[in-house]
Design a protein around this motif. Structure first.
Motif, PDB file in Angstrom:
ATOM      1  N   TYR A  32       0.834  -1.201   0.000  1.00  0.00           N
ATOM      2  CA  TYR A  32       0.000   0.000   0.000  1.00  0.00           C
ATOM      3  C   TYR A  32       0.872   1.257   0.000  1.00  0.00           C
ATOM      4  CZ  TYR A  32      -4.471   2.320   0.817  1.00  0.00           C
ATOM      5  OH  TYR A  32      -5.606   3.080   0.677  1.00  0.00           O
ATOM      6  N   TYR A  33       1.908   1.236   0.836  1.00  0.00           N
ATOM      7  CA  TYR A  33       2.927   2.289   0.829  1.00  0.00           C
ATOM      8  C   TYR A  33       4.298   1.615   0.825  1.00  0.00           C
ATOM      9  CZ  TYR A  33      -0.435   5.965   2.097  1.00  0.00           C
ATOM     10  OH  TYR A  33      -1.477   6.854   2.103  1.00  0.00           O
ATOM     11  N   TYR A  34       5.293   2.346   0.386  1.00  0.00           N
ATOM     12  CA  TYR A  34       6.656   1.840   0.435  1.00  0.00           C
ATOM     13  C   TYR A  34       7.090   1.773   1.899  1.00  0.00           C
ATOM     14  CZ  TYR A  34      11.686   1.577  -0.546  1.00  0.00           C
ATOM     15  OH  TYR A  34      13.011   1.199  -0.608  1.00  0.00           O
ATOM     16  N   SER A  35       7.607   0.631   2.307  1.00  0.00           N
ATOM     17  CA  SER A  35       7.960   0.440   3.711  1.00  0.00           C
ATOM     18  C   SER A  35       9.240   1.186   4.051  1.00  0.00           C
ATOM     19  CB  SER A  35       8.144  -1.057   3.988  1.00  0.00           C
ATOM     20  OG  SER A  35       8.532  -1.272   5.326  1.00  0.00           O
ATOM     21  N   THR A  36       9.201   1.947   5.131  1.00  0.00           N
ATOM     22  CA  THR A  36      10.387   2.666   5.596  1.00  0.00           C
ATOM     23  C   THR A  36      10.341   2.785   7.109  1.00  0.00           C
ATOM     24  OG1 THR A  36      11.623   4.753   5.502  1.00  0.00           O
ATOM     25  CG2 THR A  36       9.232   4.886   5.253  1.00  0.00           C
ATOM     26  N   ASN A  37      11.496   2.698   7.739  1.00  0.00           N
ATOM     27  CA  ASN A  37      11.547   2.841   9.192  1.00  0.00           C
ATOM     28  C   ASN A  37      12.216   4.152   9.597  1.00  0.00           C
ATOM     29  OD1 ASN A  37      14.138   2.316   8.442  1.00  0.00           O
ATOM     30  ND2 ASN A  37      14.457   0.561   9.777  1.00  0.00           N
ATOM     31  N   THR A  38      12.343   5.047   8.645  1.00  0.00           N
ATOM     32  CA  THR A  38      12.933   6.353   8.935  1.00  0.00           C
ATOM     33  C   THR A  38      11.920   7.456   8.651  1.00  0.00           C
ATOM     34  OG1 THR A  38      13.862   6.431   6.701  1.00  0.00           O
ATOM     35  CG2 THR A  38      15.280   5.587   8.453  1.00  0.00           C
ATOM     36  N   VAL A  39      11.964   8.477   9.481  1.00  0.00           N
ATOM     37  CA  VAL A  39      11.049   9.613   9.346  1.00  0.00           C
ATOM     38  C   VAL A  39      11.879  10.890   9.338  1.00  0.00           C
ATOM     39  CG1 VAL A  39       9.099  10.832  10.370  1.00  0.00           C
ATOM     40  CG2 VAL A  39       9.241   8.340  10.559  1.00  0.00           C
ATOM     41  N   SER A  40      11.485  11.819   8.510  1.00  0.00           N
ATOM     42  CA  SER A  40      12.218  13.082   8.420  1.00  0.00           C
ATOM     43  C   SER A  40      12.177  13.838   9.748  1.00  0.00           C
ATOM     44  CB  SER A  40      11.620  13.952   7.315  1.00  0.00           C
ATOM     45  OG  SER A  40      12.223  15.230   7.317  1.00  0.00           O
ATOM     46  N   GLY A  41      13.328  14.375  10.125  1.00  0.00           N
ATOM     47  CA  GLY A  41      13.402  15.190  11.341  1.00  0.00           C
ATOM     48  C   GLY A  41      13.610  16.664  11.028  1.00  0.00           C
ATOM     49  N   VAL A  42      13.403  17.034   9.765  1.00  0.00           N
ATOM     50  CA  VAL A  42      13.663  18.410   9.343  1.00  0.00           C
ATOM     51  C   VAL A  42      12.792  19.406  10.103  1.00  0.00           C
ATOM     52  CG1 VAL A  42      13.454  20.036   7.419  1.00  0.00           C
ATOM     53  CG2 VAL A  42      14.517  17.805   7.057  1.00  0.00           C
ATOM     54  N   ASP A  43      11.515  19.101  10.263  1.00  0.00           N
ATOM     55  CA  ASP A  43      10.610  20.028  10.946  1.00  0.00           C
ATOM     56  C   ASP A  43      11.026  20.233  12.402  1.00  0.00           C
ATOM     57  OD1 ASP A  43       9.333  19.909   8.568  1.00  0.00           O
ATOM     58  OD2 ASP A  43       7.361  19.390   9.367  1.00  0.00           O
ATOM     59  N   GLN A  44      11.407  19.145  13.053  1.00  0.00           N
ATOM     60  CA  GLN A  44      11.863  19.255  14.442  1.00  0.00           C
ATOM     61  C   GLN A  44      13.124  20.117  14.524  1.00  0.00           C
ATOM     62  OE1 GLN A  44      12.350  15.309  16.029  1.00  0.00           O
ATOM     63  NE2 GLN A  44      10.136  14.859  16.008  1.00  0.00           N
ATOM     64  N   GLU A  45      14.014  19.938  13.566  1.00  0.00           N
ATOM     65  CA  GLU A  45      15.235  20.752  13.548  1.00  0.00           C
ATOM     66  C   GLU A  45      14.906  22.234  13.371  1.00  0.00           C
ATOM     67  OE1 GLU A  45      17.724  19.157  10.504  1.00  0.00           O
ATOM     68  OE2 GLU A  45      17.831  17.172  11.426  1.00  0.00           O
ATOM     69  N   LEU A  46      13.933  22.511  12.489  1.00  0.00           N
ATOM     70  CA  LEU A  46      13.530  23.904  12.288  1.00  0.00           C
ATOM     71  C   LEU A  46      12.946  24.498  13.571  1.00  0.00           C
ATOM     72  CD1 LEU A  46      11.883  23.659   8.738  1.00  0.00           C
ATOM     73  CD2 LEU A  46      14.040  24.791   9.333  1.00  0.00           C
ATOM     74  N   ASN A  47      12.163  23.723  14.271  1.00  0.00           N
ATOM     75  CA  ASN A  47      11.595  24.196  15.535  1.00  0.00           C
ATOM     76  C   ASN A  47      12.694  24.467  16.548  1.00  0.00           C
ATOM     77  OD1 ASN A  47       9.514  24.906  17.331  1.00  0.00           O
ATOM     78  ND2 ASN A  47       9.457  22.830  18.177  1.00  0.00           N
ATOM     79  N   CYS A  48      13.690  23.581  16.601  1.00  0.00           N
ATOM     80  CA  CYS A  48      14.815  23.780  17.524  1.00  0.00           C
ATOM     81  C   CYS A  48      15.581  25.062  17.173  1.00  0.00           C
ATOM     82  CB  CYS A  48      15.749  22.574  17.487  1.00  0.00           C
ATOM     83  SG  CYS A  48      15.022  21.067  18.197  1.00  0.00           S
TER      84      CYS A  48
END
Length: 779
Positions: free
Chosen positions: A61-77
């Motif tokens: 259904y979706y391509y399997s991945t165990n990683t998630v982008s942390g870009v938004d969290q970095e921007l908040n930091c």
């Protein structure tokens, strides 16, 4: 992870007790998921692809991945760093905001031990300054709110402290608006507003969510909180085209919500959603979102997105996705045993007339491939930088898929040496394809260059596990090319190398290889000369870099694995002398200590299993392949009625009906097929064993006929006649798998059964094996 079923399945069923038991056919085998077996060679990436990872083409259904982008969290930091001081390390902010659970933080705050618990944390040090008290209070409130929403875990590590304890105070949820208004700093005002907006969303207060967004975020685009807040507002909108439009704006402006956006997107409202877009860039994003989940050919969308946003990341991603579709449709049927692509469409029936369906679909796919290729060539000169290199690599890949090697090489050479690492990797894959198609694969220089190409991709796997799929596909194609050149040894080791890189269930199996995994490919394809070359390679001390590489993890640690295979192949070819020579060079206890020999080679091979009742069978026979072959050679030299009868029994038992089938095969079926993911259907190969004896009992029948002709003993003649009937019966049904075929070609018993009931009816053999139902076969 253990495989569901090992490749060498032992489908051993109960013996056929009655001589007239009908042939029962079982299809055996094992398989992996379509996504695991799918081929994909194109994995070039542009910067910005990471957030699109779930939308790669996939059989799932979706391509399997165990990683998630942390870009938004970095921007908040970074927003917090900008607010509280440049001396703060963003990693310290991340630790507190995203890695510290609410209980730990609040416990440290209540006990006034923040500075101790989070020693040398620059964010905590800044928050504890008196001028930043309001910011610390916000973090405390945020953590309390986080605790309130966690209904599964409530202060477990405190033991005696439970929900509602005097040592824990719940977040004040009474007057949200007051918290926002009393916050003097706009930075804090927005953050309180976001916390309350998100809380209201989960409390299903849709109007409050919309009001908070419109009041505090609609005019403020300079914070990562804005697209986060817009996501929640979008989900509170009941107008689906408007919801789609807002979600598309979220998709374009942040990374964290990309997967969630596509989960909530309302499909088949394209025109209504596009009508709300304000500019071409917004229209291109909407079209891209619509295409990210489309498994069908979609060149039309690619062309439209190019017109709207010719240098966009989304355009590049869609191009790569389209190539991966074509690889699945063209390569998966060509290089795997599944027979069809991992994704098939409604109305496409591959099984009614596979050859016709395969040809028709291949023609359609090639036309689509060429249309995509011509389009990319037409726009290439209008692109620049990373986009140009990406499109160049895409054109080269399409050329290779269309067997236009020269043009593919031309575009591969056009890829800039300054292209990013992913595109350079793709270039090396394509250079390997050029070499496989054009160069002398027997050349040591060519082989070592191939190793360098392979190794360059291997070195990137640690940073991108998705490249396992590329290596799996590349090695499978390389294996096929070496096989075409007659090098079955290299082809087999590369095939094993391919499966080592395979994803999913099969990966776990090859992490723990055992006997058959080392010989399986060669069991199906090799000659005795191939096995000699394989043993020579196994023993070679000064291997070339290419040889060391293909042998790593694939070559058997015990050379006797290969000797057993060589002897087995020689026996299949009726070369008893070579079989004896090979088996006699092996340890005498090899067949007691390895594989499953002692479980299946444990009965007397000179007494036909078909005539034994279950209670008569004994499983204490110490079977030694060397001794067995030696006795066959001796019996052939004697050439008497008795010796030929013994030979006939032996050849009956090494067929699939006998008790010693493991002399010629490593797996067992009852005649229809043996199908698995690794090697496919083995039926046609098994039909050739010992001139057809394995299924059709040709050798056994020949020796029974010799015994019948030579014998002067009626009891021997009776046994030979009965067993000729058995050979005729099972030989007839070896290739009949349907009632329709049986009706067209009914079995006829022959004179041997008539003689059994007339000439030999007074013999001990007749009295022992006579069955009234046998008479029904007499014409």
């Amino acid at each position: 992870m253990e495989p569901k079923i090992y490749p060498t399945i032992m489908c051993v069923f109960s013996s056929l007790l009655l001589v007239l038991s009908f042939q029962v056919s079982f299809a055996c085998g094992w398989s992996v998921s379509p996504e695991t077996s799918r081929l994909a060679l194109f994995k070039a990436q542009r910067e910005g692809f990471f957030k699109l990872t779930p939308f790669y083409y996939s059989a799932d259904y979706y391509y399997s991945t165990n990683t998630v982008s942390g870009v938004d969290q970095e921007l908040n930091c970074l927003e917090w760093k900008k607010k509280l001081g440049s001396s703060i390390d963003p990693k310290d902010i991340h630790t507190i905001l995203y890695e510290t659970d609410s209980e730990q933080f609040e416990n440290a705050f209540e006990s006034k031990s923040l500075i101790k618990v989070f020693e040398k944390n620059t964010f905590i040090e800044a928050l504890l300054l008196s001028k930043n008290k309001a910011f610390l209070n916000y973090i405390v409130f945020a953590k309390k709110l986080e605790y309130n929403s966690n209904v599964d875990v409530k202060w477990e590590s405190w033991g005696q402290v439970g929900y509602g304890s005097k040592d824990h105070k719940l977040a004040d949820l009474e007057d949200f608006e007051k918290k926002i208004k009393t916050a003097k700093d706009p930075f804090l005002k927005q953050r309180y507003a976001f916390l309350i907006l998100r809380y209201s969303f989960y409390a299903q207060d849709k109007n409050e969510v919309i009001r908070l967004y419109d009041t505090y975020f609609a005019e403020s685009k300079n914070t990562i909180l804005e697209p986060w807040a817009l996501y929640y507002k979008a989900l509170c909108i009941e107008n689906f085209p408007l919801q789609n439009y807002l979600l598309s704006k979220v998709f374009a402006s942040c990374e964290e919500k990309s997967f969630a956006v596509l989960q909530h997107y309302n499909w088949k409202l394209t025109e209504e959603t596009l009508a709300l877009a304000q500019n071409d860039e917004e229209r291109s994003v909407i079209l891209a979102i619509e295409s990210f989940r489309n498994p069908a050919p979609d060149l039309k969308t690619i062309e439209e997105v190019y017109k709207l946003s010719p240098n966009s990341i989304n355009l590049s991603f869609l191009i790569g996705r389209e190539i991966n579709k074509l690889e699945d449709w063209i390569f998966t049927p060509l290089y795997t045993n599944n027979g069809s692509p991992s994704v098939t469409f409604q109305g496409t029936n591959w099984y009614e007339d596979y050859a016709k369906a395969k040809e028709e679909n291949l023609n359609k796919d090639i036309l689509h491939l060429r249309a995509l290729e011509y389009f990319l060539i037409s726009i290439r000169e209008q692109t620049s930088g990373e986009q140009k290199d990406y499109i160049t690599a895409a054109i080269a890949q399409l050329c290779f898929m269309d067997d236009d090697i020269e043009l593919g090489k031309k575009y591969t050479d056009m890829i800039s040496d300054k292209a990013n690492a992913s595109i350079q990797m793709q270039k090396n894959i394509q250079l390997a394809l050029v070499s496989l198609k054009q160069d002398d694969l027997k050349s040591e220089k060519v082989q070592n260059q191939l190793f360098k190409y392979f190794d360059s991709v291997e070195n990137l796997v640690e940073t991108d596990n998705g490249l396992f799929k590329n290596l799996y596909s590349l090695y499978r194609i390389a294996s096929a090319d070496f096989a075409k050149k007659g090098d079955r040894v290299t082809a087999g080791l590369l095939m094993m190398k391919s499966d080592l890189k395979s994803d999913g269930e099969y990966l776990g199996y090859y992490n723990n290889p055992y006997f058959y995994s080392y010989i399986g490919y060669f069991d199906r394809t090799a000659t005795v000369e191939d096995v000699d070359r394989l043993m020579e390679l196994q023993q070679k001390k000064d291997k070339t870099p290419f040889e060391r590489y293909i042998c790593s993890g694939t070559i058997a640690p015990n050379i006797n694995y290969y000797k057993d295979l060589k002897g087995t192949i020689a026996f299949r070819n009726n070369n008893l002398e070579l079989a004896y020579e090979t088996f006699s060079s092996m340890p005498k206890d090899f067949w007691e200590k390895n594989y499953s020999y002692k479980d299946y080679l444990n009965e007397n091979p000179f007494s036909p299993k078909i005539l034994q009742k279950e209670k008569e069978r004994k499983f204490d026979y110490r079977f030694n392949k060397t001794d067995f072959i030696a006795k066959l050679i001796q019996l052939k030299k004697l050439n008497t009625a008795a010796s030929n009868l013994q030979l006939a029994h032996a050849y009956f038992n090494v067929s699939y009906l006998g008790n010693s089938w493991m002399m010629v095969a490593y797996d067992w079926t009852s005649g229809e097929s043996y199908v698995d993911y690794v090697y496919g259907d083995n039926t046609e190969i098994e039909k050739t064993y010992q001139k057809g004896n394995y299924y059709s009992l040709t050798m056994a029948k020949m020796y029974y006929e010799k015994a019948l002709k030579m014998s002067k003993n009626n009891n021997e003649k009776a046994l030979a006649s009965l067993m000729i009937f058995e050979c005729n019966y099972y030989g007839h049904y070896a290739n009949i798998v349907s009632a329709e075929e049986e009706e067209k070609n009914p079995f006829k018993a022959g004179k041997e059964l008539t003689n059994f009931y007339s000439l030999y009816k007074t013999t001990p053999t007749f009295k022992k094996y006579n069955c009234p139902l046998l008479m029904t076969f007499i014409n």
